[in-house]
Design an enzyme around this catalytic site. Structure first.
Site, PDB file in Angstrom:
ATOM      1  CB  SER A  39     107.144  27.660  46.734  1.00 13.13           C
ATOM      2  OG  SER A  39     108.026  28.564  47.373  1.00 13.13           O
ATOM      3  CG  ASP A 334     103.358  30.862  53.732  1.00 19.14           C
ATOM      4  OD1 ASP A 334     104.282  31.641  53.453  1.00 19.14           O
ATOM      5  OD2 ASP A 334     103.124  29.832  53.053  1.00 19.14           O
ATOM      6  CG  HIS A 337     105.430  31.012  50.095  1.00 19.21           C
ATOM      7  ND1 HIS A 337     105.237  30.007  51.031  1.00 19.21           N
ATOM      8  CD2 HIS A 337     106.372  30.558  49.238  1.00 19.21           C
ATOM      9  CE1 HIS A 337     106.031  28.985  50.747  1.00 19.21           C
ATOM     10  NE2 HIS A 337     106.733  29.296  49.668  1.00 19.21           N
TER      11      HIS A 337
END
Length: 361
Positions: A39, A334, A337
């Site tokens: 990600s 978040d 991340h």
């Protein structure tokens, strides 16, 4: 907190400021960037596969142009976007699976990354995302298209001079060691060896396809991710009811990073003589931001901006959640991340002109 062993590989990770004038011009011989991993570099590939590990919804992307949630797991740009800018290629590195990707996009690089991916097939199966083998197959498809567009000779030149970025491994440790507490292969150290063997196999596949300039990111201080801090704070441990980093998890990350640097050194000395592989230290700048947030204009380095900032990420961070007033004051977007600001600082302090000169010369 850098290890003594790491210092012997200083030539792979020397520090310089991103603000050096005319840096884009200095590196404009790099025609393209191709990114692989999780990600941290997924620009939206997960939008186009059957997985719940997606972020193609607000508030993700709220600080991108037109506030479009592209599928990037942050509020704005990713490290590969900043890298692409730094090399003078383009402002945003698109996802390969985005149907709007043009021939010109392909010629200047795309990301094959997939949020939730890892070096262990067990990690990938859990998230139902793209493993490195599948990402490599997509790269082969892209290469076929490139050859059709510009011919074999030009395509070979693009690949040989392109910049290959790899960022992966965090999910393996996060899911299979810390969250399940059922460490595969008996110990964290043995599991790391397994992961790095898989990474070596991927290096060799890229090399066989013509890649000669590769940068691979190490692990972050996993013990400082808000989700880990939260888990520690609510479970019987020395960190119970405290929002502090898990020191042992951070030590594990350091050990992995030292092993990764040794692997790079050995590959360059033995089988991949004409390749250039650089280690990108993300551990040091992230830990420094956690420990000294005001140094970077940050006000919060322990919680994410989305929701409570303690557990939310991916589909659980959505429009129903409250968002902090100013994400640029937060290290984390978040619970897993970094924010665009966090990534920007990471690139500014960890990715220097000396390292890029080594890769692009």
């Amino acid at each position: 907190m850098a290890s003594k062993t790491a210092s012997s590989f200083l030539y792979l990770s020397l520090l310089l400021s991103i603000s050096m004038p005319n840096s884009a011009t200095a590196f404009n011989k790099t025609p393209a960037i191709f990114a692989f991993g999780d990600s941290t570099i997924d620009a939206g590939n997960n939008n186009h596969i059957d997985t719940t590990m997606r972020c193609d919804h607000l508030p993700y992307g709220r600080d991108l142009p037109n506030q479009i949630p592209t599928g990037r797991f942050t509020n704005g740009k990713l490290p590969t976007d900043y890298l692409s800018q730094r090399l003078g290629i383009k402002d945003l590195l698109p996802a390969f699976l985005d149907p709007q990707v043009t021939d010109n996009d392909l010629l200047t690089g795309v990301s094959f990354g997939s949020g939730g991916s890892g070096l262990d097939s067990q990690t990938v199966a859990l998230a139902k995302v793209l493993d490195l083998g599948t990402q490599f197959q997509l790269f082969e498809q892209a290469l076929l298209r490139i050859r059709k567009i510009v011919g074999n000779e030009k395509a070979n030149d693009i690949i040989q001079n392109a910049f290959f970025a790899i960022s992966i491994g965090t999910n393996d440790m996060l899911y299979n060691v810390y969250m399940t507490q059922n460490t595969p292969h008996g110990s964290a150290s043995s599991y790391q060896d397994f992961l790095l063997q898989n990474l070596q196999n991927f290096f060799e596949r890229l090399y066989g396809a013509g890649a000669r300039r590769v940068m691979v990111a190490g692990l972050p201080p996993i013990g400082c991710l808000p989700v880990i801090v939260t888990m520690d704070s609510i479970s019987p441990s020395q960190n119970w009811l405290q929002r502090v980093c898990n020191d042992q998890h951070n030590i594990d990350s350091q050990i992995y990073n030292t092993k990764l640097q040794s692997l790079i050194h050995n590959l360059l000395q033995t089988t991949l003589h004409d390749a250039k592989i650089a280690y990108f230290d993300i551990y040091t700048p992230i830990l420094d931001m956690v420990q000294y947030p005001t140094k970077y204009g940050l006000e919060n380095s322990r919680e994410g901006c989305c929701g409570t900032g303690t557990m939310e990420f991916g589909p659980v961070c959505n429009e129903l959640d409250m968002i902090c007033p100013d994400p640029s004051k937060y290290l984390f977007w978040d619970a897993v991340h970094p924010t665009q600001k966090g990534y920007s600082v990471m690139i500014n302090t960890g990715l220097e002109n000396t390292l890029l000169s080594y890769l692009t010369s």
